[in-house]
Structures are given as C-alpha cells and as structure tokens.
Scaffold this motif. Structure first.
Motif, PDB file in Angstrom:
ATOM      1  N   VAL A   7      -5.511  -1.095  -1.040  1.00  0.00           N
ATOM      2  CA  VAL A   7      -5.749  -1.906   0.152  1.00  0.00           C
ATOM      3  C   VAL A   7      -6.648  -3.094  -0.177  1.00  0.00           C
ATOM      4  O   VAL A   7      -6.443  -4.216   0.310  1.00  0.00           O
ATOM      5  CB  VAL A   7      -6.368  -1.045   1.268  1.00  0.00           C
ATOM      6  CG1 VAL A   7      -6.786  -1.903   2.456  1.00  0.00           C
ATOM      7  CG2 VAL A   7      -5.391   0.043   1.706  1.00  0.00           C
ATOM      8  N   PHE A   8      -7.637  -2.842  -1.041  1.00  0.00           N
ATOM      9  CA  PHE A   8      -8.602  -3.897  -1.368  1.00  0.00           C
ATOM     10  C   PHE A   8      -8.064  -4.898  -2.381  1.00  0.00           C
ATOM     11  O   PHE A   8      -8.291  -6.105  -2.278  1.00  0.00           O
ATOM     12  CB  PHE A   8      -9.888  -3.246  -1.884  1.00  0.00           C
ATOM     13  CG  PHE A   8     -10.924  -4.237  -2.330  1.00  0.00           C
ATOM     14  CD1 PHE A   8     -11.126  -4.472  -3.683  1.00  0.00           C
ATOM     15  CD2 PHE A   8     -11.674  -4.945  -1.417  1.00  0.00           C
ATOM     16  CE1 PHE A   8     -12.064  -5.380  -4.103  1.00  0.00           C
ATOM     17  CE2 PHE A   8     -12.621  -5.865  -1.824  1.00  0.00           C
ATOM     18  CZ  PHE A   8     -12.822  -6.088  -3.167  1.00  0.00           C
TER      19      PHE A   8
ATOM     20  N   LEU B 267      -6.033   9.461  -3.204  1.00  0.00           N
ATOM     21  CA  LEU B 267      -6.933   8.870  -2.212  1.00  0.00           C
ATOM     22  C   LEU B 267      -7.631   7.641  -2.776  1.00  0.00           C
ATOM     23  O   LEU B 267      -7.738   6.603  -2.103  1.00  0.00           O
ATOM     24  CB  LEU B 267      -7.961   9.914  -1.762  1.00  0.00           C
ATOM     25  CG  LEU B 267      -7.396  11.122  -0.993  1.00  0.00           C
ATOM     26  CD1 LEU B 267      -8.498  12.128  -0.709  1.00  0.00           C
ATOM     27  CD2 LEU B 267      -6.732  10.671   0.304  1.00  0.00           C
ATOM     28  N   LEU B 268      -8.110   7.761  -4.007  1.00  0.00           N
ATOM     29  CA  LEU B 268      -8.780   6.627  -4.619  1.00  0.00           C
ATOM     30  C   LEU B 268      -7.816   5.469  -4.839  1.00  0.00           C
ATOM     31  O   LEU B 268      -8.150   4.307  -4.607  1.00  0.00           O
ATOM     32  CB  LEU B 268      -9.396   7.062  -5.957  1.00  0.00           C
ATOM     33  CG  LEU B 268     -10.127   5.983  -6.749  1.00  0.00           C
ATOM     34  CD1 LEU B 268     -11.320   5.460  -5.951  1.00  0.00           C
ATOM     35  CD2 LEU B 268     -10.583   6.523  -8.103  1.00  0.00           C
TER      36      LEU B 268
ATOM     37  N   GLY C 194      -7.077   3.666  -1.524  1.00  0.00           N
ATOM     38  CA  GLY C 194      -8.215   2.853  -1.113  1.00  0.00           C
ATOM     39  C   GLY C 194      -8.333   1.589  -1.936  1.00  0.00           C
ATOM     40  O   GLY C 194      -8.591   0.497  -1.396  1.00  0.00           O
ATOM     41  N   CYS C 195      -8.163   1.720  -3.249  1.00  0.00           N
ATOM     42  CA  CYS C 195      -8.254   0.538  -4.110  1.00  0.00           C
ATOM     43  C   CYS C 195      -7.098  -0.426  -3.863  1.00  0.00           C
ATOM     44  O   CYS C 195      -7.267  -1.649  -3.946  1.00  0.00           O
ATOM     45  CB  CYS C 195      -8.261   0.974  -5.578  1.00  0.00           C
ATOM     46  SG  CYS C 195      -9.747   1.861  -6.079  1.00  0.00           S
TER      47      CYS C 195
ATOM     48  N   THR D 262       0.833  -1.201   0.000  1.00  0.00           N
ATOM     49  CA  THR D 262       0.000   0.000   0.000  1.00  0.00           C
ATOM     50  C   THR D 262       0.868   1.250   0.000  1.00  0.00           C
ATOM     51  O   THR D 262       0.634   2.198  -0.756  1.00  0.00           O
ATOM     52  CB  THR D 262      -0.924   0.005   1.223  1.00  0.00           C
ATOM     53  OG1 THR D 262      -1.746  -1.160   1.195  1.00  0.00           O
ATOM     54  CG2 THR D 262      -1.805   1.240   1.220  1.00  0.00           C
TER      55      THR D 262
END
Length: 491
Positions: free
Chosen positions: A183-184, A176-177, A180-181, A8
């Motif tokens: 991590v997933f 930011l996007l 977030g993506c 990340t």
C-alpha cells in the motif's frame, strides 16, 4: 477500482501464491532432505556395525555382538532396532533379545527405488526404514552375514510437521507485512522502478544505449541519473575490457611463441649432465638461453643472456639474439668471434637504446676444457668437486648493443678453465641473485652459493634446489625479474 487497490490485491495474491508455493516446495524439499539425512545416518550406523561385526564372525564369538546391537539402538536417536544376522538370515544379535535365534523378517516390506539396501516396512504402529549392510571381511569376497538398522520414519514426519507450523506462522506474518508495504510503496515506486527494471533488462541483453527519464530531484530521480551515468561507465568499461582481452590474447600467443623459442629439453651426453630453468616475471621475458652441438658433436655451446627491460621490446630482442646465435655458431667455434659477430649484426637494431648481457661458453666434451666469453654478464660459477669450493669465472667484455663493433671488439677477451670429474659449471641471470622478499632483501650470491654447495645430486636436482630456495626467500613476493639458470656437471 483504483490502481493502488488493484496492485495491492494483485501483490497480495502473488504473495499468497508465492508463499504457498515456497511452503510446499520447502516442505517437500525438507522431507526429502530429512529422509536422505536419516538414511545416510542409517547407512553410517549400519556400516560401523558391520565393520565391528567382522572380527566376531571370524573368531566365532557372536555373543559379543549382542551388547553392540543394544548400544547401537540405545545410543542413536530414531533407531528402533539394530540386528545382526548370519549368512542364512538367522538373527545372532538384536537390540531386542527376544528376537535372537529367529529368522529376520519385515512386515509389508517394499524396497525404495533409489537404494536396494533400504526397505520400508511396518513395525507395529510405526513405519521403519530398514538399512542393511553386508558383513564382508577385508581381502575376502565372502558375505558372513548382514546388519540391519531400523530408522523411524515417524521421526522425519514429526520434524516436517513442526516445520510446517513454523512456515505457516512466518507465511501469515509475511503476507500481512507484504500487503502493508505494498500500500505504501506501490504508489511511489512501481512506475519509476518498472522503467529502471526494463532498462536494466535491456542492458543485461547488451543494449548499452538505454537512457531513463529523470523527472524529479528526489532519491528516485538521483537513482535515475546515476543509472544513466552507470550506463556511460559500462560502455567505457566494455571498451576497456575488450581492449584488455585483445591485448591479453596477443600476449598469451606471444608467450607461447616465445616459450617455443627456448629449448624444451637439455642435451644428452654420457660424460656431462645438463639442466636448465627459465621463469619469466611477466607474460614476456627478456632472458634467453640455448645450447648448440658443435664440431660434429665433440663440443657443446651454452649461451645465457639477459635483455635490458621487459615486455614486448625485450622479447623481440631476445628472439633476434636467438636467431643470430643459431646462425653464427655454424660459422665459427671461437666464442670471441661469435659474440663479435652477434654485436655487429645486433648493433643497427639496438644502437645503445637497449642492450643485452651475454655469457657464451664452449665445452670440449672429451677434455672438459671450457672456453668462455662474457658480454657484461654475471660471472659463471665453477663448483669444484675435490674441495667443494666455488670460483667465479669472469671474462672481460661489454654488453651487446651498447657500443659500435670497433669499440666492442677491442674490449672482448676470452677466458678458459678445465673441469674435473664431478665439477659443475653454472650460468645464471641476475634475476636469481636479486630476487626480493617482502622486506626488499635480495636472495644474494651467498644464498645461491650455499644452495649449490649443499646440493649433492645431479644437475637437475641442483637447479631445482636453487629455484626452490629463491621461491622460499621471496615467500610470495611478486617476482620482479626473469629467473634463468643453466648448469653443466661432469660425470
């Protein structure tokens, strides 16, 4: 630190670096593009003002340039001034009337390296790009004066600053996007995707024996299985491609060889005009034509033929027929005997499995007598100049290769016509009359006759007119048969 955290952070740093680099590059590129666009616009304005100033200089009516300069600055956003000077640099027109009569000069001028007609200079608190253009009348190599157009540099900088704010907002949102993506997705996708990526890279280098492991039945597992299937298909497709390329290469060579077997230019005589065209429907055609100088040049032999079928077999039979004709015409001037010997020599190869329709004519260049024979071919056309009528020239016979010599020779009969001045003798294959359009309508014999009667030029122009009419009739529909046309016209 867990792998998820490391990936990340790594992705976040990469995104930050990438977004920053893209932002910097985008701004630099946009600055250059905006400057180039502004200078291009300035050159256009200067060129237009220069063109509009020529008549005023030639007519010594320089006062008309003042409103032109004022309108140029007023109607074009970002243009700070527009000025016209005479050959000694004195201002004769300016968007600021107070400058008229002064010598045109700039503060802190420095030329831009890429263009000698653009100078960067200061103008009060602003910087300006001065774009100049000479005033040169047409067809006169003399400079009457110069046009100067001042483009505001600040307008470009303002646009760049505005883009910077938008890029910063988009960059923050993207970071930011992306985090977030990441991590997933990292936990689920990184490992199998890296395997697939490595396999794809190896395939791109030509290694088609790659296989990726299938560990699950989910979408990634299905993707891996599909990937393996794709590799198998690529291997098969590569084999098919190489085979097609090999065949196409051989066809191209064969096409070149076949084209070389046909005459590349018509014979030249003072009292007859000859023209021809041959357009195969495929890479290799079955149509054939040739001409022969006979009897010491006092006679001319013309032959046209259509081999049944297409492709390589038809091309081979065509080449064989060409060689037979060229060999036999040296032995006899008799058209009937010529085709009898051709059939006798071709029969062992054809034996009814394939056949050739042939029309052979011998023209006497002194008397314009035409003796001709037809081996099951389309009748020739005799276009008579005196009454503009067209008569079919038929001769009894059967195609070469369809019957043994004994039966062939019994049927073959010679015919004769005598041309007059301005007459035309046209030989053709059925690819002309049977050319189809999208509605499967044939061009037809009537269509051909109309074109021949309408054409009033020489043999070459008439042949071209027929071919053009056939193409217009087909209107893009694929050519289904070879198109060959041979024409002789008395002069």
């Amino acid at each position: 630190m867990s792998i998820l955290t490391r990936y990340t952070l790594s992705v976040a740093i990469l995104l930050l670096f990438a977004v920053g680099s893209v932002t910097i590059l985008s701004l630099d590129t946009q600055r250059k593009d905006l400057r180039a666009e502004a200078l291009k616009r300035g050159r256009t304005i200067a060129k237009n003002l220069s063109s509009g100033s020529v008549d005023a200089f030639l007519g010594n009516d320089l006062f008309t340039l003042i409103p032109l300069a004022v309108d140029t600055a007023k109607d074009n956003q970002g243009v700070l001034y527009a000025a016209v000077t005479n050959s000694v640099g004195k201002i004769v027109a300016h968007s600021d009337n107070s400058q008229i009569g002064k010598i045109f000069s700039l503060e802190n001028p420095r030329p831009l390296e890429e263009d000698s007609h653009v100078i960067e200079a200061s103008l009060g608190n602003d910087w300006v790009w001065d774009v100049s253009a000479p005033i040169i009348p047409k067809e006169k190599n003399v400079v009457l004066g110069m046009v100067h157009v001042g483009i505001s540099r600040q307008a470009v900088e303002d646009a760049v600053q505005n883009s910077l704010l938008k890029l910063l907002v988009a960059s923050v949102m993207l970071l930011l996007l992306g985090m977030g993506c990441t991590v997933f997705l990292v936990r689920v996708l990184v490992h199998p995707i890296r395997i697939l990526s490595d396999a794809a890279r190896r395939i791109g280098q030509g290694e088609l024996d790659v296989q990726v492991p299938v560990h699950s039945a989910d979408e990634l597992g299905q993707l891996s299985a599909t990937f393996n299937s794709m590799i198998g298909n690529l291997k098969q497709a590569e084999k098919v491609k190489l085979e097609k390329e090999r065949i196409q290469g051989e066809l191209n060579v064969a096409h070149s060889i076949q084209a070389g077997l046909l005459p590349d230019a018509p014979p030249k005589f003072s009292n007859v005009d000859v023209a021809f065209v041959c357009s195969p429907a495929k890479e290799l055609g079955g149509d054939f034509f040739d001409w022969f100088a006979l009897d010491g040049g006092t006679k001319l032999g013309l032959v046209i033929a259509d081999v049944s079928g297409k492709g390589v077999p038809a091309a081979l039979h065509m080449a064989n027929l060409r060689n037979l004709m060229r060999f036999i015409v040296r032995e006899t001037l008799d058209p009937t005997e010529t085709l009898k010997k051709v059939n006798a020599l071709a029969w062992p190869d054809l034996k009814g499995d394939s056949f050739v329709t042939v029309f052979y004519a011998v023209f006497d260049l002194k008397t314009w007598d035409v003796h001709f024979v037809s081996a099951g071919h389309e009748p020739a056309l005799w276009h008579k100049a005196k009454d503009d009528s067209i008569e079919e020239c038929r001769a009894k016979g059967m195609p070469v290769g369809i019957a043994e010599p004994e039966d062939f020779d019994l049927v073959m009969k010679e015919s004769h016509v005598k041309l007059e001045a301005g007459d035309a003798f046209i030989m053709f294959t059925d690819g002309v009359t049977e050319a189809m359009n999208v509605r499967e309508e044939q061009f037809g014999r009537e269509g051909m006759l109309k074109v021949i009667q309408a054409a009033k030029g020489n043999a070459d122009s008439t042949v071209k007119a027929v071919v053009e009419a056939v193409k217009k009739h087909a209107n893009g529909y694929d050519q289904s048969d070879d198109i060959t046309l041979l024409m002789l016209k008395t002069v």
